[in-house]
Design a protein around this motif. Structure first.
Motif, PDB file in Angstrom:
ATOM      1  N   GLY A 143       0.913  -1.091   0.011  1.00 43.79           N
ATOM      2  CA  GLY A 143       0.094   0.133   0.116  1.00 43.79           C
ATOM      3  C   GLY A 143       0.981   1.099  -0.039  1.00 43.79           C
ATOM      4  N   ARG A 144       2.118   1.103  -0.346  1.00 40.53           N
ATOM      5  CA  ARG A 144       2.927   2.324  -0.365  1.00 40.53           C
ATOM      6  C   ARG A 144       2.903   3.020  -1.774  1.00 40.53           C
ATOM      7  N   ILE A 145       3.467   4.187  -1.707  1.00 41.79           N
ATOM      8  CA  ILE A 145       3.488   5.136  -2.905  1.00 41.79           C
ATOM      9  C   ILE A 145       4.117   4.486  -4.299  1.00 41.79           C
ATOM     10  N   GLU A 146       4.992   3.776  -3.838  1.00 40.63           N
ATOM     11  CA  GLU A 146       5.526   2.899  -5.182  1.00 40.63           C
ATOM     12  C   GLU A 146       4.431   1.960  -5.734  1.00 40.63           C
ATOM     13  N   ASP A 147       3.812   1.164  -4.935  1.00 46.08           N
ATOM     14  CA  ASP A 147       2.838   0.251  -4.980  1.00 46.08           C
ATOM     15  C   ASP A 147       1.511   1.062  -6.028  1.00 46.08           C
ATOM     16  N   LEU A 148       1.061   2.197  -5.431  1.00 44.46           N
ATOM     17  CA  LEU A 148       0.186   2.881  -6.210  1.00 44.46           C
ATOM     18  C   LEU A 148       0.655   3.485  -7.421  1.00 44.46           C
ATOM     19  N   ARG A 149       1.779   3.799  -7.677  1.00 45.83           N
ATOM     20  CA  ARG A 149       2.337   4.374  -9.029  1.00 45.83           C
ATOM     21  C   ARG A 149       2.340   3.254  -9.991  1.00 45.83           C
ATOM     22  N   VAL A 150       2.635   2.141  -9.655  1.00 48.61           N
ATOM     23  CA  VAL A 150       2.560   0.873 -10.640  1.00 48.61           C
ATOM     24  C   VAL A 150       1.032   0.547 -10.810  1.00 48.61           C
ATOM     25  N   PRO A 209      -1.330   8.315   5.586  1.00 44.91           N
ATOM     26  CA  PRO A 209      -1.868   9.740   5.184  1.00 44.91           C
ATOM     27  C   PRO A 209      -0.585  10.364   4.034  1.00 44.91           C
ATOM     28  N   SER A 210       0.635   9.954   4.464  1.00 47.77           N
ATOM     29  CA  SER A 210       1.390  10.453   3.374  1.00 47.77           C
ATOM     30  C   SER A 210       1.264   9.859   2.109  1.00 47.77           C
ATOM     31  N   VAL A 211       1.208   8.641   2.109  1.00 43.42           N
ATOM     32  CA  VAL A 211       0.982   8.136   0.799  1.00 43.42           C
ATOM     33  C   VAL A 211      -0.157   8.583   0.005  1.00 43.42           C
ATOM     34  N   TYR A 212      -1.270   8.780   0.733  1.00 39.78           N
ATOM     35  CA  TYR A 212      -2.315   9.284   0.210  1.00 39.78           C
ATOM     36  C   TYR A 212      -1.989  10.609  -0.243  1.00 39.78           C
ATOM     37  N   ARG A 213      -1.462  11.353   0.324  1.00 44.49           N
ATOM     38  CA  ARG A 213      -1.145  12.926  -0.270  1.00 44.49           C
ATOM     39  C   ARG A 213      -0.376  12.712  -1.327  1.00 44.49           C
ATOM     40  N   ALA A 214       0.546  12.061  -1.293  1.00 46.91           N
ATOM     41  CA  ALA A 214       1.412  11.978  -2.321  1.00 46.91           C
ATOM     42  C   ALA A 214       0.823  11.259  -3.644  1.00 46.91           C
ATOM     43  N   ALA A 215      -0.030  10.518  -3.485  1.00 47.64           N
ATOM     44  CA  ALA A 215      -0.923   9.998  -4.603  1.00 47.64           C
ATOM     45  C   ALA A 215      -1.824  10.936  -5.312  1.00 47.64           C
ATOM     46  N   MET A 270     -11.034 -12.790   3.833  1.00 45.26           N
ATOM     47  CA  MET A 270     -11.490 -11.646   3.353  1.00 45.26           C
ATOM     48  C   MET A 270     -13.074 -11.472   3.411  1.00 45.26           C
ATOM     49  N   GLY A 271     -13.582 -12.491   4.150  1.00 45.74           N
ATOM     50  CA  GLY A 271     -15.008 -12.298   4.141  1.00 45.74           C
ATOM     51  C   GLY A 271     -15.664 -14.251   4.389  1.00 45.74           C
ATOM     52  N   HIS A 272     -16.725 -14.443   3.830  1.00 44.72           N
ATOM     53  CA  HIS A 272     -17.352 -15.558   3.807  1.00 44.72           C
ATOM     54  C   HIS A 272     -16.433 -16.698   3.575  1.00 44.72           C
ATOM     55  N   ARG A 273     -16.578 -17.848   4.404  1.00 44.24           N
ATOM     56  CA  ARG A 273     -15.574 -19.003   4.334  1.00 44.24           C
ATOM     57  C   ARG A 273     -15.701 -19.781   2.902  1.00 44.24           C
ATOM     58  N   GLU A 274     -16.681 -19.306   2.024  1.00 44.80           N
ATOM     59  CA  GLU A 274     -16.833 -19.823   0.701  1.00 44.80           C
ATOM     60  C   GLU A 274     -16.181 -18.739  -0.237  1.00 44.80           C
ATOM     61  N   SER A 275     -15.552 -17.830   0.140  1.00 44.64           N
ATOM     62  CA  SER A 275     -14.960 -16.648  -0.718  1.00 44.64           C
ATOM     63  C   SER A 275     -13.381 -17.146  -1.047  1.00 44.64           C
ATOM     64  N   GLU A 276     -13.017 -16.476  -1.939  1.00 44.75           N
ATOM     65  CA  GLU A 276     -11.472 -16.844  -2.282  1.00 44.75           C
ATOM     66  C   GLU A 276     -10.635 -15.493  -2.523  1.00 44.75           C
ATOM     67  N   VAL A 277      -9.455 -15.743  -2.203  1.00 47.79           N
ATOM     68  CA  VAL A 277      -8.645 -14.649  -2.052  1.00 47.79           C
ATOM     69  C   VAL A 277      -7.185 -15.087  -3.059  1.00 47.79           C
ATOM     70  N   TYR A 278      -6.969 -14.353  -4.041  1.00 47.89           N
ATOM     71  CA  TYR A 278      -5.844 -14.667  -4.786  1.00 47.89           C
ATOM     72  C   TYR A 278      -4.691 -13.454  -4.633  1.00 47.89           C
ATOM     73  N   LEU A 279      -3.434 -13.757  -4.295  1.00 47.98           N
ATOM     74  CA  LEU A 279      -2.601 -12.672  -3.749  1.00 47.98           C
ATOM     75  C   LEU A 279      -1.678 -12.313  -5.100  1.00 47.98           C
ATOM     76  N   ALA A 280      -1.389 -10.882  -5.179  1.00 49.03           N
ATOM     77  CA  ALA A 280      -0.712 -10.725  -6.549  1.00 49.03           C
ATOM     78  C   ALA A 280      -0.107  -9.440  -6.166  1.00 49.03           C
ATOM     79  N   ASN A 281       0.873  -9.017  -7.142  1.00 47.79           N
ATOM     80  CA  ASN A 281       1.619  -7.601  -7.175  1.00 47.79           C
ATOM     81  C   ASN A 281       0.339  -6.499  -7.535  1.00 47.79           C
ATOM     82  N   PRO A 282       0.744  -5.202  -7.198  1.00 49.81           N
ATOM     83  CA  PRO A 282      -0.239  -4.180  -7.800  1.00 49.81           C
ATOM     84  C   PRO A 282      -0.549  -4.233  -9.044  1.00 49.81           C
TER      85      PRO A 282
END
Lengths: 172, 420
Positions: free
Chosen positions: B303-310, B333-339, B389-401
Motif C-alpha cells: 500500500g506504499r506510494i511505489e505500489d500505487l504508482r505501478v 496519510p503521506s502515501v494518500y497525499r503523495a498519490a 476476506m469474508g465468507h468462508r466460501e469466498s476466495e483470495v488470490y494474492l498478487a502484486n499491484p
C-alpha cells in the motif's frame, strides 16, 4: 501437571488463526464471546459438537498466520483440555505458554487416530495413550523454561514470581 | 564461528558476548507495538500484573489501524481503551484518525524503526521492519504486556536461512513476486522458527518498498523474522526520516546458516498465490481463466506510494471491468497525499475505483470490502486463508499491484502484458 483425558477432534495441516477465530469476531476480547466461534472457519459446527474436556489433534504448523492471542483464548475458553499437533507455528506456540493453554507436539499421534477416539495425555511422563490399552506414544519434551511458564501460570505469573524473588533477596 | 545478522542484533541487546541458535535469551526491546485489536488484551494483562507505568513511553507504539475508522460499537470501544491508555501513559507514538496509517507502512515511513533495533509487535507482520536491517518479530498480547512492563522480551535465538538473490528482475516483477516465489518454493512452514536473511547482488537493486514487502511476508513462510543488510538504500531511506543514531550490523563471513538457497530472480514472472495458502503460487502465465469480483490494492504489504504508482501506470486511461469492484487504500496519510499530488487518485477515480482510507480493513475481512459466499478477490495483501476476506466460501488470490490492476480491468486474473 495432571493427566488429561478426552475425546478428540482432528484437523489437518496449516490450521491458521483465522480459521481458529475469524477476524470478524475480533471486535471483542471477551473469552466467552470468542469461544462461541472457536474453529468456525475450519468446521462451522464445531462448537455445537464439542464438549468441554475434548482435545484437538492437528497436523503440522497449527496456529500459523496472525499473532492474535484471541486464538488460544478461544480454544481455552471453549473448554478444550489441550492441543496435540505434529508442530506449531511459533507465535501460537509462544502465546499458548504465555497465557496457559496446554499444548504438546507429537509427530506420531495425528496419523494414528480418528475423530471421536479417546486419548490420555500424561505430560509429566511425556506420554500419550490412545484408548485405555493403546501403546504409549512419546511427546516432544517441553523445554524447562516453558515448563516454568506453565508452572507459574503463564508469562505474567512468571514475571510476578521473579519480581517477588528479587524483593525477598533485596537487603531492604 | 561468527554470527548471522539476526544473532548479532539479538546479542547486542543482551549482556552476552555471543548468542547461539536454540539458546533462550532475554533481550532489551527498542520498540514494542500493538494495534486496536491486540492492544486491549495487552493493556488488560499489564494492569492485571499491577503495572502502573510503562518502561519507556518513547519506545511504545499504539496504532489504531485494523477496525478503523471504527466499524462498529465494539470496535469503537476497543479504540477507546487504547486511546485512554495512550493518554494516561503519555505514549509518544499513538496514532488514530487523520495521522494514522497501516502500522507496518506507517512506522518505517515515520522513522520510528531504525537499523539494528529489536522490535516486537502484537501483530504478525511486525517482521516487515527487517527490511531496514532491524530484528523485528510478531508476538502475542501477553508478550507485549510483559515488554511494556519490563522493556524486555524472551526469545529462542533462531537458526538463520540465507537466501542469495541473483539476476535482474523482469518487467512487472517486484519484491512481492520474489517473496511469493520463495514461499512457494519452501512452503508456509519452510522457515518455521527461523530467520530469513536476504543477500546477493539483486538485493542492492531492490527499492526499500520491495524490501519492506518481502520482509513483511517472511511470516507467511513461518519465519520468526526476515532481514536485509544495511546499504546505501537503507541509509538514504533512514536519513530522510530520523536523526537518531543507529548501529548497522553486518553478518560475519563465517556465520553458520541452517540452509543456503540461491534464487535466480531473472527466471521469475509475476506470481499469483491461489487459495487458500500463500505457498500455492503459479506464474501469471499459468493462472488459467479465473473470474474475479473484487480487486484490492493496499495493505502493509503493498500500500506504499511505489505500489500505487505501478497500479496507476496500468490503470491510466483504462477502466475496471463492469463486474469488478476496484478498491484502492493508500496505506498512510503521506502515501494518500503523495498519490493526490501526483495525480494518481484521479487515475484511480477515472478507472472506477473506490478510494478508501488508510486501514487494514479488507485484508483481514474486517470491513470495507468483505466478500460474499462464492466471490473471488485478487488482492495485493498477504494472506489468502479460508474466510480471510469474508465468507468462508469466498476466495483470495494474492498478487502484486500491477497484476491486481490488470485483473481489475479484464475481470479475470491477468498480467499487464495481457491488456489490449
Amino acid at each position: 501437571m495432571k493427566t488429561l483425558k478426552g475425546r478428540i477432534w482432528t484437523f489437518g495441516d496449516n490450521i491458521d488463526t483465522d480459521a481458529i477465530i475469524p477476524a470478524r469476531y475480533l471486535n471483542t476480547s471477551d473469552p466467552a464471546s470468542l469461544a462461541a466461534h472457536c474453529m468456525e472457519d475450519a468446521d462451522p459446527d464445531f462448537m455445537k459438537k464439542m464438549r468441554p474436556g475434548d482435545i484437538l489433534v492437528a497436523g503440522d504448523n497449527f496456529g500459523c498466520g496472525s499473532s492474535r492471542e484471541h486464538a488460544p483464548i478461544a480454544i481455552k475458553a471453549a473448554g478444550i483440555a489441550c492441543v496435540v499437533a505434529k508442530s506449531f507455528a511459533r507465535i501460537f506456540y509462544r502465546n499458548a505458554f504465555n497465557m496457559g493453554l496446554p499444548i504438546f507436539e507429537s509427530g506420531a499421534l495425528h496419523d494414528r487416530v480418528a475423530p471421536g477416539d479417546e486419548i490420555e495425555v500424561d505430560a509429566d511422563r511425556g506420554l500419550i495413550r490412545i484408548g485405555p490399552d493403546g501403546p504409549p506414544l512419546t511427546i516432544e519434551p517441553i523445554p524447562p523454561f516453558m515448563q516454568q511458564l506453565l508452572t507459574d501460570g503463564g508469562l505474567m505469573g512468571h514475571l510476578a514470581r521473579k519480581a517477588a524473588g528479587r524483593a525477598e533477596r533485596s537487603p531492604a | 564461528m561468527g554470527m548471522t545478522l539476526t544473532e548479532k542484533i539479538l546479542c547486542r541487546h543482551t549482556h552476552l558476548d555471543r548468542v547461539h541458535p536454540g539458546e533462550l535469551i532475554s533481550a532489551r526491546v527498542d520498540l514494542a507495538l500493538a494495534n486496536d485489536i491486540t492492544a486491549p488484551i495487552a493493556i488488560a494483562e499489564f494492569r492485571r500484573a499491577g503495572g502502573t507505568k510503562v518502561f519507556d513511553r518513547n519506545k511504545i507504539a499504539l496504532v489504531c489501524d485494523h477496525f478503523t475508522p471504527n466499524k462498529d460499537i465494539e470496535s469503537a470501544g476497543q479504540c477507546r481503551t487504547v486511546r485512554a491508555f495512550a493518554r494516561e501513559q503519555a505514549i509518544a507514538h499513538f496514532y488514530e484518525g487523520g495521522n494514522c496509517g497501516v502500522e507496518h507502512a506507517l512506522l518505517p515511513e515515520q522513522g520510528i524503526v531504525l537499523p539494528g533495533e529489536v522490535v516486537i509487535g502484537a501483530d504478525s507482520h511486525t517482521c516487515t521492519y527487517g527490511a531496514l536491517g532491524a530484528f523485528a518479530t510478531g508476538v502475542g498480547s501477553t508478550d507485549l504486556a510483559a515488554a511494556m512492563l519490563t522493556g524486555e522480551a524472551w526469545f529462542k535465538v533462531p537458526e538463520s536461512m540465507k537466501f542469495v538473490l541473483t539476476g535482474a528482475l523482469s518487467p512487472w516483477v517486484s519484491g512481492k513476486d520474489l517473496i511469493l516465489h520463495i514461499i512457494g518454493r519452501i512452503g508456509v512452514d519452510g522457515a518455521r522458527y527461523r530467520a530469513m536473511e536476504f543477500s546477493g547482488e539483486t538485493v542492492a537493486a531492490l527499492t526499500m518498498a520491495d524490501r519492506l514487502t518481502m520482509a513483511n511476508m517472511a511470516i507467511e513462510a513461518g519465519a520468526k523474522n526476515g532481514i536485509f543488510p544495511v546499504d546505501d538504500t537503507t541509509r538514504t531511506y533512514v536519513a530522510a526520516r530520523s536523526d537518531r543514531r543507529y548501529v548497522a550490523d553486518t553478518p560475519d563471513p563465517d556465520a553458520a546458516y541452517s540452509d543456503v538457497l540461491e534464487i535466480d530472480c531473472s527466471a521469475i514472472e509475476p506470481q499469483v498465490a491461489f487459495p487458500h495458502l500463500p505457498s500455492n503460487v503459479r506464474g501469471i502465465g499459468d493462472v488459467g481463466d479465473v473470474r474475479i469480483d473484487q480487486a484490492v490494492i493496499g495493505s502493509c504489504t503493498n500500500g506504499r506510494i511505489e505500489d500505487l504508482r505501478v497500479a496507476a501506470r496500468v490503470l491510466r486511461g483504462r477502466k475496471a471491468g463492469p463486474d469488478v469492484r476496484l478498491l484502492v487504500l493508500p496505506a498512510t496519510p503521506s502515501v494518500y497525499r503523495a498519490a493526490l499530488e501526483e495525480g494518481l487518485l484521479a487515475v484511480f477515480l477515472d478507472a472506477g475505483a473506490v478510494i478508501g482510507p488508510p486501514t487494514c480493513g479488507p485484508c483481514l475481512g474486517g470491513h470495507m470490502g468483505i466478500l460474499a459466499a462464492g466471490e473471488r478477490a485478487v488482492a495485493t495483501t498477504n494472506r489468502n486463508f479460508v474466510g480471510r476476506m469474508g465468507h468462508r466460501e469466498s476466495e483470495v488470490y494474492l498478487a502484486n499491484p500491477a497484476v491486481a490492476a490488470a485483473s481489475a480491468v479484464l475481470g479475470r486474473l491477468a498480467g499487464p502484458d495481457d491488456l489490449p
